[in-house]
Design a protein around this motif. Structure first.
Motif, PDB file in Angstrom:
ATOM      1  N   GLY A  35       0.792  -1.210   0.000  1.00 30.63           N
ATOM      2  CA  GLY A  35       0.000   0.000   0.000  1.00 30.63           C
ATOM      3  C   GLY A  35       0.820   1.252   0.000  1.00 30.63           C
ATOM      4  N   GLN A  36       1.958   1.225   0.658  1.00 32.24           N
ATOM      5  CA  GLN A  36       2.760   2.427   0.780  1.00 32.24           C
ATOM      6  C   GLN A  36       3.243   2.912  -0.572  1.00 32.24           C
ATOM      7  N   ALA A  37       3.596   1.971  -1.447  1.00 25.52           N
ATOM      8  CA  ALA A  37       4.131   2.366  -2.742  1.00 25.52           C
ATOM      9  C   ALA A  37       3.072   3.076  -3.580  1.00 25.52           C
ATOM     10  N   ALA A  38       1.763   2.789  -3.306  1.00 27.37           N
ATOM     11  CA  ALA A  38       0.705   3.379  -4.097  1.00 27.37           C
ATOM     12  C   ALA A  38       0.322   4.763  -3.595  1.00 27.37           C
ATOM     13  N   LYS A  39       0.701   5.110  -2.387  1.00 30.81           N
ATOM     14  CA  LYS A  39       0.338   6.402  -1.824  1.00 30.81           C
ATOM     15  C   LYS A  39       1.209   7.502  -2.402  1.00 30.81           C
ATOM     16  N   PRO A  40       0.588   8.613  -2.762  1.00 30.48           N
ATOM     17  CA  PRO A  40       1.397   9.731  -3.262  1.00 30.48           C
ATOM     18  C   PRO A  40       2.240  10.318  -2.130  1.00 30.48           C
ATOM     19  N   VAL A  41       3.443  10.695  -2.460  1.00 30.93           N
ATOM     20  CA  VAL A  41       4.365  11.247  -1.464  1.00 30.93           C
ATOM     21  C   VAL A  41       4.511  12.744  -1.705  1.00 30.93           C
ATOM     22  N   ASP A  42       4.485  13.493  -0.632  1.00 31.38           N
ATOM     23  CA  ASP A  42       4.644  14.937  -0.705  1.00 31.38           C
ATOM     24  C   ASP A  42       5.999  15.263  -1.344  1.00 31.38           C
ATOM     25  N   PRO A  43       6.014  16.039  -2.426  1.00 27.19           N
ATOM     26  CA  PRO A  43       7.276  16.396  -3.089  1.00 27.19           C
ATOM     27  C   PRO A  43       8.278  17.042  -2.136  1.00 27.19           C
ATOM     28  N   GLU A  44       7.773  17.776  -1.161  1.00 24.53           N
ATOM     29  CA  GLU A  44       8.670  18.420  -0.200  1.00 24.53           C
ATOM     30  C   GLU A  44       9.414  17.376   0.627  1.00 24.53           C
ATOM     31  N   GLN A  45       8.713  16.297   0.972  1.00 22.75           N
ATOM     32  CA  GLN A  45       9.351  15.225   1.733  1.00 22.75           C
ATOM     33  C   GLN A  45      10.402  14.509   0.881  1.00 22.75           C
ATOM     34  N   LEU A  46      10.112  14.350  -0.395  1.00 23.90           N
ATOM     35  CA  LEU A  46      11.077  13.728  -1.297  1.00 23.90           C
ATOM     36  C   LEU A  46      12.352  14.567  -1.396  1.00 23.90           C
ATOM     37  N   LYS A  47      12.187  15.874  -1.422  1.00 23.61           N
ATOM     38  CA  LYS A  47      13.352  16.763  -1.467  1.00 23.61           C
ATOM     39  C   LYS A  47      14.205  16.604  -0.212  1.00 23.61           C
ATOM     40  N   ARG A  48      13.539  16.459   0.918  1.00 23.14           N
ATOM     41  CA  ARG A  48      14.267  16.298   2.181  1.00 23.14           C
ATOM     42  C   ARG A  48      15.015  14.970   2.217  1.00 23.14           C
ATOM     43  N   VAL A  49      14.394  13.946   1.676  1.00 18.43           N
ATOM     44  CA  VAL A  49      15.060  12.640   1.621  1.00 18.43           C
ATOM     45  C   VAL A  49      16.259  12.694   0.672  1.00 18.43           C
ATOM     46  N   GLU A  50      16.090  13.384  -0.433  1.00 14.42           N
ATOM     47  CA  GLU A  50      17.209  13.567  -1.362  1.00 14.42           C
ATOM     48  C   GLU A  50      18.365  14.317  -0.689  1.00 14.42           C
ATOM     49  N   PHE A  51      18.010  15.312   0.102  1.00 10.26           N
ATOM     50  CA  PHE A  51      19.040  16.072   0.822  1.00 10.26           C
ATOM     51  C   PHE A  51      19.742  15.172   1.839  1.00 10.26           C
ATOM     52  N   LEU A  52      18.978  14.310   2.488  1.00  2.39           N
ATOM     53  CA  LEU A  52      19.543  13.351   3.436  1.00  2.39           C
ATOM     54  C   LEU A  52      20.531  12.427   2.729  1.00  2.39           C
ATOM     55  N   ASN A  53      20.158  11.991   1.546  1.00  2.00           N
ATOM     56  CA  ASN A  53      21.023  11.120   0.763  1.00  2.00           C
ATOM     57  C   ASN A  53      22.306  11.846   0.349  1.00  2.00           C
ATOM     58  N   GLN A  54      22.173  13.127   0.041  1.00  2.13           N
ATOM     59  CA  GLN A  54      23.340  13.927  -0.335  1.00  2.13           C
ATOM     60  C   GLN A  54      24.310  14.057   0.837  1.00  2.13           C
ATOM     61  N   ILE A  55      23.770  14.274   2.022  1.00  3.38           N
ATOM     62  CA  ILE A  55      24.612  14.378   3.217  1.00  3.38           C
ATOM     63  C   ILE A  55      25.347  13.065   3.460  1.00  3.38           C
ATOM     64  N   ALA A  56      24.623  11.953   3.297  1.00  2.28           N
ATOM     65  CA  ALA A  56      25.218  10.629   3.504  1.00  2.28           C
ATOM     66  C   ALA A  56      26.352  10.382   2.512  1.00  2.28           C
ATOM     67  N   ASP A  57      26.168  10.823   1.283  1.00  2.00           N
ATOM     68  CA  ASP A  57      27.200  10.654   0.263  1.00  2.00           C
ATOM     69  C   ASP A  57      28.456  11.450   0.633  1.00  2.00           C
ATOM     70  N   GLU A  58      28.260  12.673   1.107  1.00  2.00           N
ATOM     71  CA  GLU A  58      29.398  13.505   1.514  1.00  2.00           C
ATOM     72  C   GLU A  58      30.090  12.901   2.732  1.00  2.00           C
ATOM     73  N   MET A  59      29.312  12.377   3.654  1.00  2.00           N
ATOM     74  CA  MET A  59      29.868  11.753   4.850  1.00  2.00           C
ATOM     75  C   MET A  59      30.693  10.516   4.480  1.00  2.00           C
ATOM     76  N   TYR A  60      30.183   9.755   3.527  1.00  2.00           N
ATOM     77  CA  TYR A  60      30.892   8.553   3.074  1.00  2.00           C
ATOM     78  C   TYR A  60      32.265   8.922   2.496  1.00  2.00           C
ATOM     79  N   LYS A  61      32.284   9.928   1.626  1.00  2.00           N
ATOM     80  CA  LYS A  61      33.536  10.343   0.997  1.00  2.00           C
ATOM     81  C   LYS A  61      34.530  10.868   2.032  1.00  2.00           C
ATOM     82  N   GLN A  62      34.032  11.643   2.996  1.00  2.00           N
ATOM     83  CA  GLN A  62      34.904  12.197   4.029  1.00  2.00           C
ATOM     84  C   GLN A  62      35.479  11.098   4.911  1.00  2.00           C
TER      85      GLN A  62
END
Length: 296
Positions: A35-62
């Motif tokens: 069911g979760q995959a069928a629910k629409p996700v707030d674009p703002e939340q997706l942006k925040r998750v993308e930002f979280l992923n970006q931080i994780a990528d920078e942390m990994y490299k460091q």
């Protein structure tokens, strides 16, 4: 001749209806089981998750570059971002718990009195794969571990069959470590009950490998089950469609093309059968452009 042609037409309609009914049933099953995959996700939340992923990528490299202080700051930044994100529709409760627990464990590693580069690299690898799993539902990076786990399982199987317990223990340690790295990502991307199957097999293998003496036959049986569970988790078997939604709300055009491909396939098959039945039967033709449209 007319009756035969009419029969072919009825067969065509029947096959098309069957295809549509099958697709509709799959859609319904997908909605009920995931069911979760069928629910629409707030674009703002997706942006925040993308930002979280970006931080994780920078942390990994460091971390890999030995910039411990900078990586620790990124970890704190990630921890501060988690409460700001609504994960409904992005992952399950188990997936969210796995993510937060992974970050908590990483904090202990980076704040330890005696910093261990090896433990830090493993901790940040877990985080990096977990945040990627949040942002890439269809092709997360952790899927690349399938070949690694296959090699681990093959090496362990060989050691067990040779009756080499110490070597088996060492090989099992490598396998367990690799599974531990992707474990949070599994809980984010897959159903918790499927991950529990994997956990049960690992416990079974650990018990029998470490027993005195090693119970080789039991271990071999466990390894067979492990292969089956991994195939399910990595979507390598015919039942893998149960793990992922058949529709993709982000790519409705691809979904429509998929329906078209099924219909074209049915029509092409019926046309071929009509051609084989005799020259008096006219096969169904499709323009090259139409076939390419659905093929793409």
């Amino acid at each position: 001749m007319f009756m035969f042609t009419g029969g072919i037409k009825r067969l065509t309609v029947t096959l098309l209806l069957a295809a549509v009914v099958s697709i509709s049933s799959a859609c319904a099953a997908s909605t009920s089981t995931i069911g979760q995959a069928a629910k629409p996700v707030d674009p703002e939340q997706l942006k925040r998750v993308e930002f979280l992923n970006q931080i994780a990528d920078e942390m990994y490299k460091q971390t890999m570059d030995g910039q411990v202080l900078e990586a620790r700051n990124k970890l704190k930044q990630m921890s501060d971002q988690i409460p700001k994100i609504q994960f409904e529709g992005i992952t399950s409760v188990e997936g969210l718990n796995a993510l937060t627990e992974t970050i908590t464990q990483a904090k202990r590693v980076y704040s330890a009195a005696s910093y261990s580069p090896e433990e830090a690299q493993m901790a940040v690898a877990k985080i990096r794969l977990a945040t990627d799993a949040l942002t890439h539902k269809n092709q997360p990076m952790w899927l690349q571990y399938y070949k690694v786990l296959q090699n681990d399982t093959a090496a362990l199987t060989q050691a067990v069959k040779a009756g080499k317990q110490q070597e088996s223990i060492a090989d099992f340690g490598k396998l367990s470590q690799h599974i531990a790295i992707i474990h949070p990502s599994l809980l984010i991307s897959r159903d918790a009950s499927s991950v529990e199957k994997l956990d049960s097999v690992i416990v079974f293998l650990r018990k029998n490998i470490n027993s005195q003496p090693m119970i080789g036959r039991q271990v071999e049986t466990g390894l067979e089950h492990l292969g089956q569970v991994l195939d399910e988790l990595f979507l390598k078997n015919k039942d893998a469609i149960a793990f992922v939604p058949i529709t993709d709300p982000k790519h409705p055009i691809i979904w429509s093309a998929g329906i078209g491909l099924i219909i074209v396939s049915v029509l092409s098959f019926v046309g071929w059968r009509m051609y084989q039945s005799g020259r008096h039967i006219v096969p169904i033709k499709h323009s090259r452009e139409r076939e390419q449209e659905f093929g793409d």
